[in-house]
Design an enzyme around this catalytic site. Structure first.
Site, PDB file in Angstrom:
ATOM      1  N   GLY A  11      92.636 -84.068  66.097  1.00  0.00           N
ATOM      2  CA  GLY A  11      93.588 -83.095  65.568  1.00  0.00           C
ATOM      3  C   GLY A  11      94.133 -82.186  66.653  1.00  0.00           C
ATOM      4  O   GLY A  11      94.409 -81.014  66.402  1.00  0.00           O
ATOM      5  N   SER A 130      83.489 -74.792  58.767  1.00  0.00           N
ATOM      6  CA  SER A 130      84.337 -73.760  58.167  1.00  0.00           C
ATOM      7  C   SER A 130      83.470 -72.722  57.475  1.00  0.00           C
ATOM      8  O   SER A 130      82.372 -73.034  57.001  1.00  0.00           O
ATOM      9  CB  SER A 130      85.269 -74.394  57.133  1.00  0.00           C
ATOM     10  N   TYR A 142      85.862 -80.149  50.113  1.00  0.00           N
ATOM     11  CA  TYR A 142      85.974 -79.572  51.457  1.00  0.00           C
ATOM     12  C   TYR A 142      84.671 -78.904  51.877  1.00  0.00           C
ATOM     13  O   TYR A 142      84.136 -79.166  52.959  1.00  0.00           O
ATOM     14  CB  TYR A 142      87.115 -78.560  51.468  1.00  0.00           C
ATOM     15  N   LYS A 146      82.202 -80.058  54.874  1.00  0.00           N
ATOM     16  CA  LYS A 146      82.069 -79.121  55.995  1.00  0.00           C
ATOM     17  C   LYS A 146      80.626 -78.630  56.130  1.00  0.00           C
ATOM     18  O   LYS A 146      80.132 -78.419  57.239  1.00  0.00           O
ATOM     19  CB  LYS A 146      83.023 -77.936  55.813  1.00  0.00           C
ATOM     20  N   ILE A 175      92.208 -68.589  59.422  1.00  0.00           N
ATOM     21  CA  ILE A 175      92.907 -68.627  60.698  1.00  0.00           C
ATOM     22  C   ILE A 175      94.383 -68.922  60.440  1.00  0.00           C
ATOM     23  O   ILE A 175      94.720 -69.760  59.593  1.00  0.00           O
ATOM     24  CB  ILE A 175      92.329 -69.722  61.629  1.00  0.00           C
TER      25      ILE A 175
END
Length: 242
Positions: A11, A130, A142, A146, A175
Site C-alpha cells: 500500500g 489499528s 476490520y 487487525k 489519521i
C-alpha cells in the site's frame, strides 16, 4: 543508513504507505511498493509492483518475483481496507477478504522474504494494525483481522528472534487519509467531533505514523520485538467515536 536496507511496503502508493516510502527513501533505503497502483512520485530507488493483495494467487506470484530480485531486509505491511458494516449486515466474504488482505498477504510476503532475512541474520517486520482492533462500531471484520495482526506478530517475534529478525506492530488511531475520509466526510461536524474526542485534540497525520514505523525499522533497535505501539493521540486509553 546505506542502500543495503531494502524494504517492501504494501500500500505504498498513497496515504500512510506513501509517507513511509518517502521517509525510507530519504533514509537511503531501496523500496519496493506493492500496491494496486503505482505511486504518483518517482525515485531512482523506488520500484512499483502492482498487485491486488486480496488475490492470494497474484500476491504469492508477486512476492516470489520480488524476493528473487531483491534481498529484502525490511517488510512493512501497511495495506488495509475498512469495509464498515454493523453486525446484522456483515457478510462472510468481507471477513474472508480482509483476512487475506490483512493477514494472508502478510504471511505470503513474509514467507517469500524470510530466507534472505535468515541468511543475513537480520530483518525488520512491521505490521500495521489499528486502534480499531480494540473495538469500534461497524468494524466486525476490520477489528477482527487487525487484532489478529497483533497475535500473529507476537508469535512471529518468538519464532524469528534468534535469526536477528524483529516483528512489531504500529496501530494508528484516526489519521487524515483518503481511507479515513471514505468513512468520515472531510470538513464535517463528525470529523470535528472526532478530533475533539482525541486527548491531544487533533487528528493524526501520515508522518506521525511513518515515524513510528521508522523507529521499529531502525537496525539499532534490535532489543524491541513483539510490541504494539499505538499512534493515536491517546485514543487507545480514552474513548473516541468514529
Amino acid at each position: 543508513m546505506s542502500s543495503s536496507n531494502t524494504a517492501i511496503v504494501t500500500g505504498g502508493s498513497a496515504g500512510i504507505g506513501a509517507e513511509i516510502v518517502r521517509q525510507m527513501l530519504d533514509a537511503g533505503y531501496e523500496v519496493i511498493s506493492m500496491a494496486r497502483r503505482a505511486a504518483d512520485f518517482t525515485h531512482e530507488r523506488l520500484h512499483n509492483v502492482q498487485v491486488d493483495l486480496s488475490d492470494a494467487v497474484a500476491t504469492e506470484q508477486a512476492a516470489a518475483e520480488v524476493s528473487q530480485r531483491f534481498a529484502v531486509t525490511h517488510f512493512v505491511h501497511n495495506a488495509g481496507v475498512i469495509w464498515p458494516n454493523l453486525l446484522p449486515d456483515v457478510k462472510l466474504d468481507e471477513l474472508q477478504g480482509l483476512t487475506q488482505i490483512h493477514l494472508g498477504s502478510a504471511i505470503q510476503i513474509t514467507q517469500a522474504c524470510l530466507p534472505a532475512m535468515q541468511q543475513q541474520q537480520f530483518g525488520r517486520i512491521v505490521l500495521m494494525s489499528s486502534r480499531g482492533a480494540l473495538g469500534l462500531p461497524t468494524r466486525t471484520a476490520y477489528s477482527a483481522t487487525k487484532a489478529g495482526m497483533v497475535g500473529m506478530a507476537r508469535t512471529w517475534s518468538l519464532e524469528l528472534a534468534a535469526s536477528g529478525i524483529t516483528v512489531n506492530v504500529v496501530a494508528p488511531g484516526p489519521i487524515q487519509t483518503d481511507m479515513f475520509y471514505d468513512v468520515v466526510p472531510a470538513g464535517s461536524e463528525r470529523e470535528a467531533n472526532i478530533a475533539k474526542g482525541i486527548p491531544v485534540q487533533r487528528l493524526g497525520r501520515a508522518d506521525d505514523v511513518a515515524r513510528a514505523v521508522m523507529f521499529f525499522c531502525d537496525p539499532a533497535n534490535s532489543f524491541i520485538t513483539g510490541q504494539t505501539l499505538y499512534v493515536c493521540g491517546g485514543a487507545s486509553v480514552s474513548s473516541v467515536t468514529i
